[in-house]
Design an enzyme around this catalytic site. Sequence first.
Site, short mmCIF file in Angstrom:
data_model
loop_
_atom_site.label_atom_id
_atom_site.label_comp_id
_atom_site.label_asym_id
_atom_site.label_seq_id
_atom_site.Cartn_x
_atom_site.Cartn_y
_atom_site.Cartn_z
N CYS A 10 68.37 -43.09 35.19
CA CYS A 10 67.91 -44.42 34.77
C CYS A 10 66.59 -44.25 34.02
O CYS A 10 65.67 -43.60 34.54
CB CYS A 10 67.73 -45.32 35.98
SG CYS A 10 67.00 -46.93 35.56
N ASP B 201 72.17 -41.82 37.99
CA ASP B 201 73.33 -42.69 37.81
C ASP B 201 74.56 -41.80 37.72
O ASP B 201 74.51 -40.71 37.15
CB ASP B 201 73.19 -43.52 36.53
CG ASP B 201 72.13 -44.60 36.65
OD1 ASP B 201 72.07 -45.25 37.70
OD2 ASP B 201 71.38 -44.80 35.68
#
Length: 153
Positions: free
Chosen positions: A51, A58
Amino acid sequence: MVKVRSGASLLGADVRTPASPDEATLERVPNPHPGALYLARFTAPEFTSICPVTGQPDFATLMIDYVPGDWLVESKSFKLYLGAFRNHGAFHEDCTLRVGKDLVDALAPRWLRIGGYWYPRGGIPIDVFWQTGAPPEGLWLPDQGVPPYRGRG
C-alpha cells in the site's frame, strides 16, 4: 516502463528478483503458432504489492488471459517481473493495469484481459478488470474461475 528483450536469457540462470517493476525485464519469445486463434492463461495466486500510504502488504490473485500475436512472454521473466511488485507501493487499480499494459507493450497481443482479485483490507475487497477490447470472434474464452469475495452471512 518495463524493459523488453527478445530471447530467453534468464531461463536457467541464477537471477535475483528485481527490486521494482521499473528494474524488471520482460523477455519475449517467438510464437510458434502466430496464425492460430488460441488463449494463453497465467494465474498468479500469490501476487503481492505494498500500500503506498500505509506500507502494509496487499495480496491478490491475478488472472491474465491473452491471445498471442507474434510473441509469447517467457514465463521465468514474467515470474520475476511479478515478484518485483513485492516492495512496490501502488494502489490495486494501478498494479493491475500496470501488469496488463506492460504485457501489451511487450507482446502486442491480439487481445488481453486481466482480472485482479484483491484480498480485503479494511473490510473491503477490490476487484479490478481491464481488457484491450472485445475478444476475437471464435475465441474459446473460459471463465476466470475466481469467485467474488464472500464474507460471512
